[in-house]
Design a protein around this motif. Structure first.
Motif, PDB file in Angstrom:
ATOM      1  N   ASP A   1       0.815  -1.210   0.000  1.00 12.97           N
ATOM      2  CA  ASP A   1       0.000   0.000   0.000  1.00 12.97           C
ATOM      3  C   ASP A   1       0.852   1.264   0.000  1.00 12.97           C
ATOM      4  O   ASP A   1       0.520   2.247  -0.663  1.00 12.97           O
ATOM      5  N   GLN A   2       1.924   1.215   0.769  1.00 11.68           N
ATOM      6  CA  GLN A   2       2.770   2.396   0.917  1.00 11.68           C
ATOM      7  C   GLN A   2       3.422   2.761  -0.415  1.00 11.68           C
ATOM      8  O   GLN A   2       3.412   3.915  -0.837  1.00 11.68           O
ATOM      9  N   LYS A   3       3.934   1.739  -1.071  1.00  8.54           N
ATOM     10  CA  LYS A   3       4.588   1.964  -2.362  1.00  8.54           C
ATOM     11  C   LYS A   3       3.575   2.486  -3.391  1.00  8.54           C
ATOM     12  O   LYS A   3       3.870   3.391  -4.177  1.00  8.54           O
ATOM     13  N   ALA A   4       2.371   1.905  -3.372  1.00  8.70           N
ATOM     14  CA  ALA A   4       1.343   2.324  -4.329  1.00  8.70           C
ATOM     15  C   ALA A   4       0.971   3.785  -4.104  1.00  8.70           C
ATOM     16  O   ALA A   4       0.803   4.552  -5.062  1.00  8.70           O
ATOM     17  N   SER A   5       0.853   4.186  -2.844  1.00 12.34           N
ATOM     18  CA  SER A   5       0.539   5.580  -2.539  1.00 12.34           C
ATOM     19  C   SER A   5       1.672   6.501  -2.958  1.00 12.34           C
ATOM     20  O   SER A   5       1.445   7.622  -3.415  1.00 12.34           O
ATOM     21  N   TYR A   6       2.880   6.013  -2.741  1.00 13.80           N
ATOM     22  CA  TYR A   6       4.058   6.779  -3.148  1.00 13.80           C
ATOM     23  C   TYR A   6       3.997   7.045  -4.653  1.00 13.80           C
ATOM     24  O   TYR A   6       4.156   8.175  -5.110  1.00 13.80           O
ATOM     25  N   GLU A   7       3.701   6.016  -5.417  1.00 15.43           N
ATOM     26  CA  GLU A   7       3.639   6.145  -6.883  1.00 15.43           C
ATOM     27  C   GLU A   7       2.528   7.108  -7.309  1.00 15.43           C
ATOM     28  O   GLU A   7       2.701   7.919  -8.221  1.00 15.43           O
ATOM     29  N   ALA A   8       1.384   6.974  -6.633  1.00 14.86           N
ATOM     30  CA  ALA A   8       0.232   7.824  -6.982  1.00 14.86           C
ATOM     31  C   ALA A   8       0.582   9.293  -6.735  1.00 14.86           C
ATOM     32  O   ALA A   8       0.294  10.165  -7.567  1.00 14.86           O
ATOM     33  N   THR A   9       1.238   9.561  -5.611  1.00 12.60           N
ATOM     34  CA  THR A   9       1.596  10.941  -5.275  1.00 12.60           C
ATOM     35  C   THR A   9       2.690  11.446  -6.221  1.00 12.60           C
ATOM     36  O   THR A   9       2.649  12.580  -6.705  1.00 12.60           O
ATOM     37  N   LYS A  10       3.647  10.575  -6.488  1.00 16.64           N
ATOM     38  CA  LYS A  10       4.746  10.942  -7.390  1.00 16.64           C
ATOM     39  C   LYS A  10       4.208  11.287  -8.788  1.00 16.64           C
ATOM     40  O   LYS A  10       4.697  12.202  -9.448  1.00 16.64           O
ATOM     41  N   HIS A  11       3.180  10.555  -9.208  1.00 20.21           N
ATOM     42  CA  HIS A  11       2.563  10.834 -10.512  1.00 20.21           C
ATOM     43  C   HIS A  11       2.027  12.270 -10.551  1.00 20.21           C
ATOM     44  O   HIS A  11       2.181  12.974 -11.564  1.00 20.21           O
ATOM     45  N   LEU A  12       1.425  12.700  -9.456  1.00 21.37           N
ATOM     46  CA  LEU A  12       0.917  14.078  -9.391  1.00 21.37           C
ATOM     47  C   LEU A  12       2.080  15.076  -9.393  1.00 21.37           C
ATOM     48  O   LEU A  12       2.024  16.113 -10.061  1.00 21.37           O
ATOM     49  N   ILE A  13       3.129  14.753  -8.661  1.00 19.73           N
ATOM     50  CA  ILE A  13       4.305  15.638  -8.599  1.00 19.73           C
ATOM     51  C   ILE A  13       4.959  15.735  -9.984  1.00 19.73           C
ATOM     52  O   ILE A  13       5.291  16.828 -10.460  1.00 19.73           O
ATOM     53  N   ASP A  14       5.086  14.586 -10.644  1.00 19.00           N
ATOM     54  CA  ASP A  14       5.690  14.568 -11.990  1.00 19.00           C
ATOM     55  C   ASP A  14       4.884  15.407 -12.976  1.00 19.00           C
ATOM     56  O   ASP A  14       5.419  15.924 -13.958  1.00 19.00           O
ATOM     57  N   GLY A  15       3.580  15.529 -12.699  1.00 18.78           N
ATOM     58  CA  GLY A  15       2.724  16.351 -13.554  1.00 18.78           C
ATOM     59  C   GLY A  15       2.794  17.832 -13.184  1.00 18.78           C
ATOM     60  O   GLY A  15       1.988  18.624 -13.676  1.00 18.78           O
ATOM     61  N   GLY A  16       3.696  18.181 -12.280  1.00 20.77           N
ATOM     62  CA  GLY A  16       3.910  19.595 -11.959  1.00 20.77           C
ATOM     63  C   GLY A  16       3.119  20.114 -10.767  1.00 20.77           C
ATOM     64  O   GLY A  16       3.150  21.316 -10.477  1.00 20.77           O
ATOM     65  N   ARG A  17       2.428  19.221 -10.057  1.00 20.05           N
ATOM     66  CA  ARG A  17       1.637  19.681  -8.896  1.00 20.05           C
ATOM     67  C   ARG A  17       2.557  19.908  -7.698  1.00 20.05           C
ATOM     68  O   ARG A  17       3.452  19.095  -7.442  1.00 20.05           O
ATOM     69  N   LYS A  18       2.301  20.976  -6.969  1.00 20.18           N
ATOM     70  CA  LYS A  18       3.185  21.327  -5.852  1.00 20.18           C
ATOM     71  C   LYS A  18       2.456  21.372  -4.506  1.00 20.18           C
ATOM     72  O   LYS A  18       3.077  21.317  -3.451  1.00 20.18           O
TER      73      LYS A  18
END
Lengths: 337, 337
Positions: free
Chosen positions: A166-183
């Protein structure tokens, strides 16, 4: 169960230790001291504690059924797990019978009793949230009926299990938003007393830290229902500096967020991107479609059943309990890109 | 089953009639001629066909479990039925074990075999769509294990059952649109080979006729998936004279319609009202919320289990098979008013 058969619980009572310690000592778990292991094994021998004897006597009367105990059938995730279990089991010539605990301890105990008295050849269990006593689970081990846990694990009980990271999946989901430029990414969090709530929040925070973004307490709101998500979204939008992304603990709250954003004229994903968790029945039918974490329920059921059959079909297979951790992956859709 | 026990099938073979006729003759069904009843009963007596004998011998070894065979757990409707079954069964001291046929005949046969060999005290069945042979069902009757059908009925088999009046529910749903002033109501229909598809369409047409509105063939489109509903809605909007209401065969297609209407700038319900069927997980979380037919799955499970327990707990209760028809009612929400 015959009343004069020695159980793990008897050994525990006599030695004044917990049943889980006895269970782990018998399975040679590294966390248990050599002294305890010696005491347990000596007493077990003295009292003729022999779970294998029961198993051997039943070997020729196999019922060709696998019992499954599941908390709530209504969840898409669990019904996918059941499909995975059934496809592997039926292919191997087994019928699957399912009991639903409905997240209740008393029903779970009744479920175990029914499955054992029906002489199922193996048991797959996702423990109920209400269960904090494990005598019924030790009864399965006493009978030496192969058992695999899925989705939820009890650290005190030594058995094969399949879980999701779960932790890794959440990490990926959040990273996806960050990679899209969200701050400024908000998080709708699960309850603090459930491990999935904690794990998902930890993954979210770690992704922010690794990207040198601040963890902002006001942007983390406990909201695990549709109604709470609507309230939380309104709260976020009323801030002086609203977020540019929302990572929700499940799809239902993500949908609540999306509807509220749209009602208030916010463009998704342009102004605020939304990501859910546990790709279910909803993610494909929202507008825009919802980016979400696929929990791979089918694979979980399939892997758990293979682990069970490995022990069930090879009574001599005595490797220590194994942990299988599945990766959950993000399905990117219109709500975030 | 012991191989030298006489079964319904044996009697059928000897007399050259169908097993279902034998089953109904033994239960004194009014559709069976007196001559056939006499022949069946005489042969049954001669061959010592006594289903009750098996039941009596098991009377003292009750397993306190009820077996359920369900087509697909993933449907919200069926998971509600299971909840209704479980609440009544557990209250009466029974554990429920569930088998999923996955709409497959072979799995359903395996399910029945497993439940009978586990000596369940009673069986609740919603037959799979693929099942057209009933030997496995007759095997349940041969053992005199009480059985209740729910949601789906096989006319050839004489047993208690609980169903929903689909036609009446569709009639009400359509009438609700007519009462709201709609005059050109489209229908997304189910497949023609399924009784629910036919019943729902008949109810829709009857409501139009009773209101002196024409049944317009172009407004009836076969669409039972999300994708087909999007296509069908676009087709309706491209007509010279589009509809002012849509009655969809299920909620998923209603949601497909709503999204397409909104994408094309149509106001719901002002310009076009939408009504779904089978109030499930979706209807409360769409925007606007979706008017839909509540199928009362919980009540269906609860009633079916009460019917089963009545026979199970009173072996002398020998009333003829009963049919319980539940009314489904419309839940009116924002999509239609």
């Amino acid at each position: 169960m015959s009343s004069n058969q020695i159980t793990i619980k008897d050994i525990a009572r006599i030695l004044g230790i917990s049943a889980s310690t006895v269970s782990r000592a018998l399975k040679n778990h590294p966390d248990i001291s050599e002294a305890t292991k010696k005491a347990v094994n000596e007493l077990a021998k003295k009292l003729n504690y022999e779970p294998n004897a029961v198993a051997l006597s039943l070997k020729h009367s196999r019922s060709n059924t696998i019992g499954v105990i599941i908390p709530e059938i209504v969840h898409y995730f669990f019904s996918s797990v059941i499909s995975g279990i059934e496809d592997v089991a039926y292919d191997a010539g087994f019928t699957v019978i399912i009991c639903q605990s409905n997240e209740r301890y008393d029903r779970e105990v009744a479920n175990v009793k029914a499955l054992l008295s029906h002489r199922v050849d193996g048991v797959l269990v996702a423990i109920s949230k209400e269960t904090h006593q494990y005598d019924h689970i030790f009864a399965i081990q006493d009978r030496n009926v192969p058992m695999v846990f899925f989705d939820r694990v009890i650290p005190e009980i030594e058995t094969d299990h399949v879980i999701i990271d779960d932790q890794k999946a959440s990490y990926e989901a959040t990273k996806h938003l960050i990679d899209g430029g969200r701050k400024r990414i908000a998080h709708f969090a699960g309850p603090k007393n459930l491990s999935i709530g904690i794990e998902r929040r930890v993954g979210y925070e770690q992704a922010l830290k690794d990207a040198n973004l601040p963890v902002i307490p006001e942007l983390i709101i406990e909201a695990d229902s549709f109604e709470k998500a609507i309230k939380a979204t309104n709260k976020l939008l009323d801030m002086e500096n609203p977020p540019d992304g929302i990572f929700a603990v499940n799809d239902l709250t993500a949908i609540g967020a999306m509807q509220t954003l749209q009602k208030r004229g916010i463009k998704i994903p342009k102004q605020i991107a939304v990501v859910g968790f546990s790709d279910g029945r909803f993610s494909g039918i929202t507008d825009p479609t919802l980016t979400s974490v696929d929990q791979h329920g089918y694979e979980m059921g399939s892997v758990a059943t293979k682990m069970l059959l490995r022990r069930l079909l090879n009574p001599n297979y005595d490797a220590p309990a194994q942990s299988h951790v599945l990766d959950a992956n993000l399905i990117v859709r219109g709500s975030s890109i």
